[in-house]
Motif scaffolding. Structure first.
Motif, PDB file in Angstrom:
ATOM      1  N   ALA A 159     161.602  72.459 -66.598  1.00  0.00           N
ATOM      2  CA  ALA A 159     162.806  72.165 -66.778  1.00  0.00           C
ATOM      3  C   ALA A 159     162.953  70.532 -66.724  1.00  0.00           C
ATOM      4  O   ALA A 159     162.123  69.988 -66.340  1.00  0.00           O
ATOM      5  CB  ALA A 159     163.997  72.508 -65.723  1.00  0.00           C
ATOM      6  N   SER A 160     163.699  70.047 -67.735  1.00  0.00           N
ATOM      7  CA  SER A 160     163.794  68.530 -67.940  1.00  0.00           C
ATOM      8  C   SER A 160     165.044  68.130 -67.916  1.00  0.00           C
ATOM      9  O   SER A 160     166.163  68.497 -67.975  1.00  0.00           O
ATOM     10  CB  SER A 160     163.228  68.093 -69.314  1.00  0.00           C
TER      11      SER A 160
ATOM     12  N   ASP B 224     167.076  54.115 -64.905  1.00  0.00           N
ATOM     13  CA  ASP B 224     165.561  54.216 -64.325  1.00  0.00           C
ATOM     14  C   ASP B 224     165.794  55.369 -63.248  1.00  0.00           C
ATOM     15  O   ASP B 224     166.401  55.116 -62.028  1.00  0.00           O
ATOM     16  CB  ASP B 224     165.136  53.176 -63.926  1.00  0.00           C
ATOM     17  N   LEU B 225     165.440  56.824 -63.449  1.00  0.00           N
ATOM     18  CA  LEU B 225     165.522  57.784 -62.571  1.00  0.00           C
ATOM     19  C   LEU B 225     164.847  57.576 -61.174  1.00  0.00           C
ATOM     20  O   LEU B 225     164.989  58.093 -60.241  1.00  0.00           O
ATOM     21  CB  LEU B 225     165.303  59.129 -63.182  1.00  0.00           C
TER      22      LEU B 225
ATOM     23  N   GLY C 177     152.650  67.755 -56.822  1.00  0.00           N
ATOM     24  CA  GLY C 177     152.363  67.021 -58.302  1.00  0.00           C
ATOM     25  C   GLY C 177     152.800  67.992 -59.287  1.00  0.00           C
ATOM     26  O   GLY C 177     152.606  67.632 -60.485  1.00  0.00           O
ATOM     27  N   ARG C 178     153.843  68.859 -58.959  1.00  0.00           N
ATOM     28  CA  ARG C 178     154.310  69.560 -60.257  1.00  0.00           C
ATOM     29  C   ARG C 178     155.551  69.073 -60.704  1.00  0.00           C
ATOM     30  O   ARG C 178     156.331  69.431 -61.870  1.00  0.00           O
ATOM     31  CB  ARG C 178     154.766  70.948 -59.730  1.00  0.00           C
ATOM     32  N   ALA C 179     156.090  67.883 -60.031  1.00  0.00           N
ATOM     33  CA  ALA C 179     157.380  67.196 -60.527  1.00  0.00           C
ATOM     34  C   ALA C 179     156.803  65.880 -60.758  1.00  0.00           C
ATOM     35  O   ALA C 179     156.030  65.218 -60.258  1.00  0.00           O
ATOM     36  CB  ALA C 179     158.452  67.094 -59.431  1.00  0.00           C
ATOM     37  N   HIS C 180     157.539  65.136 -62.014  1.00  0.00           N
ATOM     38  CA  HIS C 180     157.030  63.996 -62.383  1.00  0.00           C
ATOM     39  C   HIS C 180     158.337  63.093 -63.043  1.00  0.00           C
ATOM     40  O   HIS C 180     159.200  63.822 -63.794  1.00  0.00           O
ATOM     41  CB  HIS C 180     156.257  64.190 -63.791  1.00  0.00           C
ATOM     42  N   ILE C 181     158.279  61.753 -62.787  1.00  0.00           N
ATOM     43  CA  ILE C 181     159.134  60.977 -63.595  1.00  0.00           C
ATOM     44  C   ILE C 181     158.612  60.207 -64.631  1.00  0.00           C
ATOM     45  O   ILE C 181     157.509  59.453 -64.229  1.00  0.00           O
ATOM     46  CB  ILE C 181     159.751  60.052 -62.516  1.00  0.00           C
ATOM     47  N   LEU C 182     158.853  60.331 -65.990  1.00  0.00           N
ATOM     48  CA  LEU C 182     157.965  59.907 -66.953  1.00  0.00           C
ATOM     49  C   LEU C 182     158.892  58.935 -67.806  1.00  0.00           C
ATOM     50  O   LEU C 182     159.862  58.792 -67.449  1.00  0.00           O
ATOM     51  CB  LEU C 182     157.660  61.121 -67.915  1.00  0.00           C
ATOM     52  N   ASP C 183     158.146  58.287 -68.895  1.00  0.00           N
ATOM     53  CA  ASP C 183     158.566  57.613 -69.627  1.00  0.00           C
ATOM     54  C   ASP C 183     159.559  56.256 -69.292  1.00  0.00           C
ATOM     55  O   ASP C 183     160.657  55.973 -69.255  1.00  0.00           O
ATOM     56  CB  ASP C 183     159.617  58.295 -70.657  1.00  0.00           C
ATOM     57  N   ASN C 184     158.757  55.606 -68.362  1.00  0.00           N
ATOM     58  CA  ASN C 184     159.646  54.225 -67.324  1.00  0.00           C
ATOM     59  C   ASN C 184     160.821  54.995 -66.894  1.00  0.00           C
ATOM     60  O   ASN C 184     161.961  54.197 -66.892  1.00  0.00           O
ATOM     61  CB  ASN C 184     159.684  53.525 -68.482  1.00  0.00           C
ATOM     62  N   GLY C 185     160.746  55.898 -66.412  1.00  0.00           N
ATOM     63  CA  GLY C 185     162.005  56.426 -65.441  1.00  0.00           C
ATOM     64  C   GLY C 185     163.002  57.147 -66.284  1.00  0.00           C
ATOM     65  O   GLY C 185     164.248  57.339 -65.836  1.00  0.00           O
ATOM     66  N   LYS C 186     162.860  57.240 -67.610  1.00  0.00           N
ATOM     67  CA  LYS C 186     163.866  57.995 -68.487  1.00  0.00           C
ATOM     68  C   LYS C 186     163.923  59.489 -68.472  1.00  0.00           C
ATOM     69  O   LYS C 186     165.170  60.077 -68.812  1.00  0.00           O
ATOM     70  CB  LYS C 186     163.829  57.363 -69.849  1.00  0.00           C
TER      71      LYS C 186
ATOM     72  N   LEU D 238     162.737  63.200 -66.102  1.00  0.00           N
ATOM     73  CA  LEU D 238     162.205  63.742 -64.987  1.00  0.00           C
ATOM     74  C   LEU D 238     161.828  65.299 -65.559  1.00  0.00           C
ATOM     75  O   LEU D 238     162.866  65.965 -65.908  1.00  0.00           O
ATOM     76  CB  LEU D 238     163.298  63.766 -63.848  1.00  0.00           C
ATOM     77  N   THR D 239     160.748  65.707 -64.926  1.00  0.00           N
ATOM     78  CA  THR D 239     160.549  67.257 -65.179  1.00  0.00           C
ATOM     79  C   THR D 239     160.321  68.010 -63.857  1.00  0.00           C
ATOM     80  O   THR D 239     159.240  67.353 -62.950  1.00  0.00           O
ATOM     81  CB  THR D 239     159.344  67.378 -66.225  1.00  0.00           C
ATOM     82  N   LEU D 240     160.628  69.267 -63.808  1.00  0.00           N
ATOM     83  CA  LEU D 240     160.204  69.981 -62.691  1.00  0.00           C
ATOM     84  C   LEU D 240     159.352  71.043 -63.201  1.00  0.00           C
ATOM     85  O   LEU D 240     159.820  71.658 -64.530  1.00  0.00           O
ATOM     86  CB  LEU D 240     161.421  70.574 -61.971  1.00  0.00           C
TER      87      LEU D 240
END
Length: 275
Positions: free
Chosen positions: A213-214, A26-27, A38-47, A49-51
């Motif tokens: 980037a992911s 879990d990231l 708001g341009r960075a996100h941690i998604l998919d239950n922490g699996k 991360l995108t910038l």
């Protein structure tokens, strides 16, 4: 041997295994977004991360904890298509004016041209130890592993578990080596079209924004410590075996495009002692 004695042997072994490897699924537990509005996100239950980067801003994150020695693994998928002018930086860094740093930087390019992987090592605030490589695959088509092995003897850069660069501890020759300052993991996606692509000749095409980037599958091999830093153990003490040495030579012969240790224009009066 009776059951009691078996357990006495098993408990230290389990403790050693537990200390040697932390695998973070879990990231959200291990990283925090540091900038980007708001341009960075941690998604998919922490699996995942995108910038992202657009004309207004890039974005970045850092680890919540510091590390002193260890093997850091992360899978990245880089900005696809025309990524000219963009830089995806993934690195370890300490604080202060005499900081230490271990760098991966991915320099974007026009569609169809290869990314340049830029590496550098800073010791006590001094860098200028650049080596650059082309990659032997398309780093935008899928995730690939980028790893840093850092121990008191050397720093090894890996791509998909293939060593591409070794920076040895040569303090005996007066070369500073990062071995006292704990470092955090950082990453950022930002615009550097004044230098990143063909020396700044190719500018960022903002009609292709946002650039993304992911990141996934973070793992660190390190032992927990009472302080804020985690001191490495386990794989961190390994030397390169013969197969790894051969792969290192293969990468450097076929894919290295710049090595400060062979730059006679930059060092007309002799190379640095680590060379």
């Amino acid at each position: 041997m009776d059951t009691h004695n078996h357990l006495l042997l098993l408990v230290p072994l389990l403790l050693l295994i537990n200390m040697a490897t932390f695998c973070f699924g879990d990231l959200r537990k291990d990283f925090e977004i540091t900038w980007g509005n708001g341009r960075a996100h941690i998604l998919d239950n922490g699996k995942l991360l995108t910038l992202s980067l657009d004309k207004a801003s890039g974005s970045g994150f850092q680890s919540k904890r510091e590390y002193l020695f260890g093997k850091i693994d992360m899978q990245l998928k880089l900005v696809p298509g025309n990524s000219a002018g963009t830089v995806t930086a993934y690195y370890l860094s300490s604080k202060g004016s005499a900081w230490d740093e271990i760098d991966f930087e991915f320099l974007g390019n026009l569609s169809g041209d290869p990314y340049i992987l830029h590496t550098n090592v800073f010791s006590h605030g001094k860098g200028n130890r650049e080596q650059q490589f082309y990659l032997w695959f398309d780093p935008t088509a899928d995730f690939h592993s980028y790893s840093i092995l850092w121990n008191p003897k050397h720093i090894v850069f890996y791509v998909d578990e293939i060593p591409i660069r070794v920076f040895k501890n040569l303090e005996s020759k007066g070369v500073p080596f990062p071995n006292k300052q704990p470092m955090r993991i950082h990453s950022s996606l930002w615009n550097a079209d004044d230098w990143a692509t063909r020396g700044g000749l190719i500018k960022t095409d903002w009609t292709k924004a946002p650039f993304t980037a992911s990141y996934r599958n973070f793992k660190v091999t390190a032992a927990a410590a009472a302080s804020t830093a985690a001191r490495g153990s386990g794989r961190t003490s390994e030397e390169l075996d013969a197969r790894s040495e051969n792969r290192l030579k293969w990468v450097q012969k076929k894919y290295m495009i710049y090595n400060y240790c062979t730059d006679t224009k930059r060092f007309p009066h002799g190379f640095p002692p680590e060379c």
